[in-house]
Motif scaffolding. Sequence first.
Motif, PDB file in Angstrom:
ATOM      1  N   GLU A 206      48.547 129.180  87.435  1.00 56.29           N
ATOM      2  CA  GLU A 206      47.471 128.240  87.114  1.00 56.29           C
ATOM      3  C   GLU A 206      46.161 128.924  86.756  1.00 56.29           C
ATOM      4  O   GLU A 206      45.448 128.459  85.856  1.00 56.29           O
ATOM      5  CB  GLU A 206      47.265 127.286  88.296  1.00 56.29           C
ATOM      6  N   ARG A 211      46.016 127.290  81.431  1.00 55.07           N
ATOM      7  CA  ARG A 211      46.758 126.248  80.720  1.00 55.07           C
ATOM      8  C   ARG A 211      47.338 126.781  79.403  1.00 55.07           C
ATOM      9  O   ARG A 211      48.487 126.509  79.055  1.00 55.07           O
ATOM     10  CB  ARG A 211      45.837 125.054  80.445  1.00 55.07           C
ATOM     11  N   GLU A 212      46.517 127.552  78.667  1.00 57.03           N
ATOM     12  CA  GLU A 212      46.952 128.053  77.366  1.00 57.03           C
ATOM     13  C   GLU A 212      48.115 129.027  77.504  1.00 57.03           C
ATOM     14  O   GLU A 212      49.101 128.953  76.760  1.00 57.03           O
ATOM     15  CB  GLU A 212      45.767 128.746  76.669  1.00 57.03           C
ATOM     16  N   ARG A 214      50.219 129.385  80.114  1.00 58.60           N
ATOM     17  CA  ARG A 214      51.407 128.782  80.714  1.00 58.60           C
ATOM     18  C   ARG A 214      52.160 127.909  79.714  1.00 58.60           C
ATOM     19  O   ARG A 214      53.383 127.799  79.780  1.00 58.60           O
ATOM     20  CB  ARG A 214      51.009 127.972  81.937  1.00 58.60           C
ATOM     21  N   ALA A 215      51.455 127.285  78.783  1.00 54.82           N
ATOM     22  CA  ALA A 215      52.090 126.384  77.836  1.00 54.82           C
ATOM     23  C   ALA A 215      53.102 127.091  76.942  1.00 54.82           C
ATOM     24  O   ALA A 215      54.005 126.448  76.400  1.00 54.82           O
ATOM     25  CB  ALA A 215      51.028 125.695  76.973  1.00 54.82           C
TER      26      ALA A 215
END
Length: 447
Positions: A206, A211-212, A214-215
């Motif tokens: 996290e 976010r970028e 992990r996506a």
Amino acid sequence: MSGTMFQPLQDQIAAIRPARPIARVSEVGRGLVRVGRAGPDWRMGDRVHVRAGDGATLGGEIVLLDAGGAAILTDRAPDGLRPGDPVALAGDRAFCPHEGWIGRIIDPFGQPLDGRPLAAGPLARPLRTLPPPAAARRKLGARLETGMRLFNTMLPLVRGQRIGLFAGSGVGKSTLLGELARRVEADLIVIALIGERGRELREFAEDVLGREGRARSIVVAATSDQSPLVRRRCAWAAMAVAEHFRDQGRHVLFLADSITRLAEAHREIALGAGEPAALRGYPPSTAPLVMALAERAGPGAEGAGDITAVFSVLVAGSDMDEPVADILRGTLDGHVVLDRAIAERGRFPAVDLLRSVSRSLPAAASAGENRLIGRARRLLGAYERAELMIQAGLYAAGSDPLIDAAIRVWTDLDAFMAEEERADAAASFARLGAILGRAGLAEEAAP
């Protein structure tokens, strides 16, 4: 289409046997469980189930077969087992990577760790396989945009390259891996967290990845409390995932943290199976294990994609000659050394440029860019050799033109290596050239 869709289910059904031969535990120790007589179709590396007297079932793996039977290393402490308990082959669960794994956290058996259902792909992949044929592999590709000036210029990373990240604990290794995951040009990222602390898994996913990152990532994790069998399997499983997407023609960035923990897990297994200790306690099979994993990364054959790999190594006390570091350094296409002294003065990434090498050079840069890289290294080297005298006030200006030039630009060069890239590699080289221009030393005067 329907046959392909149901292939994983068909494979599982085919593995079901109406009757399974049962062996019996003959000896229980703290390390291994001995079976007096192995089944007729048992093989090294097979998974087994051991049923304890209280009804609990322990998973395990066959690590030794001989005329007297078999030795099994269990996934957890064999508490509760006793002689006579039944042992049966488990059948290795098919490992079937799937497009839906992107953005997910899984274990080395292909099961979800984030609490949500996980689809299986149509085809099973072997965890241990050979790399593409050496003569059929393409050469290293183009320079990759990394988002960091240092790696865009003096330590370039190219498509299909394999580098080692050598660092002690607490010098920014995980943060740098996260930066690479977020910024390096790739179709997707596969991350192997081998023996990671359990509390840090969610934090890495996290906060470090963000976010970028992990996506577009698949995280394969085995925590430090798990069996060495599971920790070793983590590296193989993650590489199998990377190979799956490489064979689809994609460019995969593979990050492994860390190869040291992989080697330690293998050491536990090998020593338990009776292999002698050799290199500072590591058995002789450690080198082939590590090199085989590294060789599976790199450029693919014609028509396939590439796996660009970063393998991290924990080096205690910055000992670059310890066995795992020495094995990897001679196998990979470059190494990046993180230095504690640099981290302690607040420069991140704490890369020691003079001890780091990218074997993609000089091919990854133009003639002019290579001249800038060489000149920057000479100036940094001159400053490092004279740093003690400079800091003590013993150096007299004018004694050495190269050291004078190094003093003028050292602060700017050091700051340059910590800067993010907001444009592209060409902009970074332009900035490097401007810094070196302030050295006031003609290029031909440098030795």
